[in-house]
Scaffold this active site. Structure first.
Site, PDB file in Angstrom:
ATOM      1  N   ASP A  97       1.045  -1.272  -0.042  1.00  0.00           N
ATOM      2  CA  ASP A  97      -0.070   0.203  -0.078  1.00  0.00           C
ATOM      3  C   ASP A  97       0.872   1.128  -0.028  1.00  0.00           C
ATOM      4  O   ASP A  97       1.600   1.428   0.930  1.00  0.00           O
ATOM      5  CB  ASP A  97      -0.869   0.202   1.330  1.00  0.00           C
ATOM      6  CG  ASP A  97      -2.214   0.953   1.032  1.00  0.00           C
ATOM      7  OD1 ASP A  97      -2.019   1.980   0.697  1.00  0.00           O
ATOM      8  OD2 ASP A  97      -3.108   0.379   1.939  1.00  0.00           O
ATOM      9  N   ASP A 198      -2.803   4.790  -2.417  1.00  0.00           N
ATOM     10  CA  ASP A 198      -3.668   5.370  -1.656  1.00  0.00           C
ATOM     11  C   ASP A 198      -4.138   6.805  -2.217  1.00  0.00           C
ATOM     12  O   ASP A 198      -3.361   7.604  -2.755  1.00  0.00           O
ATOM     13  CB  ASP A 198      -2.879   5.631  -0.218  1.00  0.00           C
ATOM     14  CG  ASP A 198      -3.870   6.117   0.771  1.00  0.00           C
ATOM     15  OD1 ASP A 198      -4.854   5.513   1.351  1.00  0.00           O
ATOM     16  OD2 ASP A 198      -3.634   7.334   1.434  1.00  0.00           O
ATOM     17  N   GLU A 249      -6.790   3.800  -5.288  1.00  0.00           N
ATOM     18  CA  GLU A 249      -8.067   4.297  -4.671  1.00  0.00           C
ATOM     19  C   GLU A 249      -8.427   5.535  -5.038  1.00  0.00           C
ATOM     20  O   GLU A 249      -7.538   6.510  -5.140  1.00  0.00           O
ATOM     21  CB  GLU A 249      -7.591   4.201  -3.284  1.00  0.00           C
ATOM     22  CG  GLU A 249      -8.722   4.591  -2.317  1.00  0.00           C
ATOM     23  CD  GLU A 249      -8.434   5.230  -0.891  1.00  0.00           C
ATOM     24  OE1 GLU A 249      -9.453   4.913  -0.040  1.00  0.00           O
ATOM     25  OE2 GLU A 249      -7.529   5.718  -0.587  1.00  0.00           O
ATOM     26  N   HIS A 323     -10.755  -1.261   5.278  1.00  0.00           N
ATOM     27  CA  HIS A 323     -10.467  -0.905   6.634  1.00  0.00           C
ATOM     28  C   HIS A 323     -11.092   0.386   6.818  1.00  0.00           C
ATOM     29  O   HIS A 323     -10.874   1.041   7.967  1.00  0.00           O
ATOM     30  CB  HIS A 323      -8.795  -0.922   6.604  1.00  0.00           C
ATOM     31  CG  HIS A 323      -8.424   0.232   5.715  1.00  0.00           C
ATOM     32  ND1 HIS A 323      -8.527  -0.238   4.303  1.00  0.00           N
ATOM     33  CD2 HIS A 323      -7.788   1.194   5.877  1.00  0.00           C
ATOM     34  CE1 HIS A 323      -7.879   0.876   3.711  1.00  0.00           C
ATOM     35  NE2 HIS A 323      -7.320   1.809   4.682  1.00  0.00           N
ATOM     36  N   ASP A 324     -11.532   1.233   5.763  1.00  0.00           N
ATOM     37  CA  ASP A 324     -12.282   2.362   6.026  1.00  0.00           C
ATOM     38  C   ASP A 324     -13.798   2.269   6.032  1.00  0.00           C
ATOM     39  O   ASP A 324     -14.528   3.114   6.112  1.00  0.00           O
ATOM     40  CB  ASP A 324     -11.951   3.239   4.681  1.00  0.00           C
ATOM     41  CG  ASP A 324     -10.616   3.660   4.630  1.00  0.00           C
ATOM     42  OD1 ASP A 324     -10.011   3.703   5.998  1.00  0.00           O
ATOM     43  OD2 ASP A 324     -10.038   4.007   3.603  1.00  0.00           O
TER      44      ASP A 324
END
Ligand code: GLC
Ligand code: CA
Length: 553
Positions: A97, A198, A249, A323-324
């Site tokens: 990531d 990200d 993302e 995870h968000d």
């Protein structure tokens, strides 16, 4: 290993909450190594790990202090090397990531900038405030408050679209782009097989002015040079290796931009995450409210992205959890009465779409939202900031808490539930308490119980992942929406070289009728969440609560 991304499934790990092997209450890289066989058994091809680089952990590692070193809380470089090698032995690739929109304010670049070094000041956005003493623009930080932080000694502000300890990098500066390329090459040389970038569509800022109608996002989302920067990064790094897969993302992005980000020949990325389908329980872009899920909107958005990306030969990442996000079974399903049925139904919808599915740790068990009852149990900076902001706006503490309970990112960050022991097998008994509370339902929802149960959610995911490898109509087929305006049915058809697949789901806990259901003559059911097969009679398909089934010919 299988490197066809269309046939692959990615398993996402949030290392901090996955498995703690040394009893300090924090998950670690040795914990990931220990569980590789489990991930292999599920059938995943790639493992995406969220950041474990040196970081003050103000945003759990998305505030990177050093991209070349491992945070000792997670382990050491030898652990990373061993992890890559052990995954490779099992035919799986690691996906790292990369957070390149911003760095931690403890990163050397930022520290040098704060010392006044002009070379490094140009790595960031330092700007004068307005004449009246206000910050340079009225943009809002995604974590609440204004997006500029004042630095007295320069009488200037720096931009942070996220936390004040996450300073935005100035991609217009070629030296920044060169440093980023160096980091990507470093990890490629270590044998990493993929990257997740990200909030990568925020890196190109269109200029700095007040946003008269919004929070500022129109000035930096899918900005003017974004495609140029991605093509350049691709050409300088992973573009040389056809085996590497990449996912960007994309925050508040547009379909038109995504055709290009993930277009087959665009030379940018393999695929994209977009989030519009996970804002169907927001009010517009406002997340910190309580509104029911708009099912029609969910369908419209997913179908629009599915067909739109297909028309332009572009590829989606498909997912319901990360995870968000809150846990999908609590969000769109029923985590009590129809827990198992609804978890399987939601999995079916995602895994049969056109795109590469992502499974977020614990999703394959039907893990639910956290059971926190007090604000002190929440850890996430975004949740804690908004808990305060909601009260500043006049909400009572209990109303603010209710909103946080529903929308907090911590819902997805409680420890992975391996067994029914004190800390769910995340930390062994006798170790320190986990950094964030374990969900009380681990006594019933855990890996150990599900591996022993052939009808478990785990085994259902395993079968869906295997089906994608077996049936090219799933991995390569076209998509055609069905029942587009039905109030409870989510359905679509996939087609590929004479093969056909019908995916049907009742999205709700009431029996429903689907009139004008497709004719299933000649089809056989390949997977479903009810033991008894149901099929349309005289064009009417009666679907049980949360029933789903996939039929193939
Ligand atoms: C992404 C990450 C999120 C993080 C943010 C800032 O959205 O997924 O966890 O807080 O970027 O880096
Ligand atoms: Ca640990």
């Amino acid at each position: 290993m299988n490197t066809d991304f269309r046939k692959s499934t990615v398993y996402q790990i949030y290392p901090k909450s996955f498995r703690d092997t040394n009893g300090d209450g924090l998950g670690d890289l040795r914990g990931v190594i220990e569980k590789l066989d489990y991930i292999k058994e599920l059938g995943a091809d790639y493992i995406w790990l969220t950041p474990f680089f040196v970081s003050p952990q103000n945003d759990n590692g998305y505030d990177v202090e050093d991209y070349y070193r491992i945070d000792p809380r997670y382990g050491a470089m030898e652990d990373v090397e061993e992890l890559i090698a052990e995954a490779d032995k099992r035919g799986m690739g690691l996906m790292f990531d990369m957070v390149f929109n911003h760095v931690s304010t403890r990163h050397e670049w930022f520290r040098r900038a704060m010392e006044g070094d002009p070379y490094y000041k140009e790595f960031f956005f330092f700007r004068k405030g307005k004449e009246n003493g206000d910050p340079p623009t009225n943009w809002e930080s995604k974590f609440g408050g204004n997006a500029w932080e004042y630095v007295e000694k320069f009488d200037e502000y720096y931009l942070h679209l996220f936390d004040v300890t996450q300073a935005d990098l100035n991609w217009a500066n070629e030296n920044v782009r060169k440093e980023v390329q160096k980091i990507v090459r470093f990890w490629m040389d270590k044998g990493v097989k993929g990257f997740r970038f990200d909030v990568i569509n925020l890196i190109s800022k269109a200029g700095f002015a007040d946003d008269e109608t919004g929070d500022g996002r129109k000035f930096y989302t899918d900005g003017p040079n974004i495609h140029k920067y991605l093509k350049e990064l691709n050409a300088a790094t992973f573009g040389h290796d056809a085996q590497i897969i990449t996912v960007g993302e994309m925050s508040s992005t547009s379909l038109e931009n995504c055709y290009q980000y993930a277009g087959r020949d665009a030379g940018e990325l393999t695929m994209v995450f977009s989030f519009h389908h996970l804002k169907v329980d927001f009010m517009g872009n406002e997340k910190w409210v309580l509104v029911p899920t708009d099912f029609q909107k969910l369908k419209n958005i997913l179908f629009r992205w599915q067909t739109g990306m297909e028309e332009h030969n572009a590829w989606n990442a498909v997912f319901g959890c990360n995870h968000d996000q809150p846990r999908v079974v609590s969000r769109f399903g029923d985590d009590e009465k129809y827990w198992k049925e609804s978890a399987k139904m939601l999995a079916t919808i995602v895994h049969c779409l056109r795109g590469t599915p992502y499974v977020y740790q614990g999703e394959e068990l039907g893990m639910t939202n956290a059971d926190f009852t007090d604000i002190s149990q929440f850890k996430d900076v975004e949740s804690l900031n908004h808990y305060q902001i909601l009260q500043d706006k006049g909400l009572s503490a209990s109303d603010a808490l209710r909103i946080v309970q529903i929308h907090s990112r911590d819902n997805g960050r409680t420890p992975m539930q391996w067994d029914d022991s004190q800390y769910a097998g995340f930390t062994d008994e006798g170790g320190d308490a986990p950094w964030i509370g374990v969900n009380g339902n681990h006594s019933r929802v855990n890996v150990k119980a599900q591996l022993a149960d052939p009808d478990s959610i785990f085994h259902y995911y395993q079968k869906l992942i295997a089906l994608r490898k077996e049936l090219e109509v799933i991995s390569c087929g076209d998509i055609h929406p069905l029942a587009e305006n039905h109030p409870s049915v989510f359905a679509y058809r996939r087609t590929y070289e004479g093969h056909e697949l019908i995916v049907a789901a009742n999205f709700y806990g009431r029996t429903c009728q689907w009139k004008e259901a497709p004719d299933l003559t000649g089809f056989g059911r390949v997977i479903g969440n009810y033991a008894e097969e149901s099929r349309p009679a005289d064009g009417v398909w009666i679907l049980q609560p949360y029933e789903t089934a996939v039929w193939y010919r």
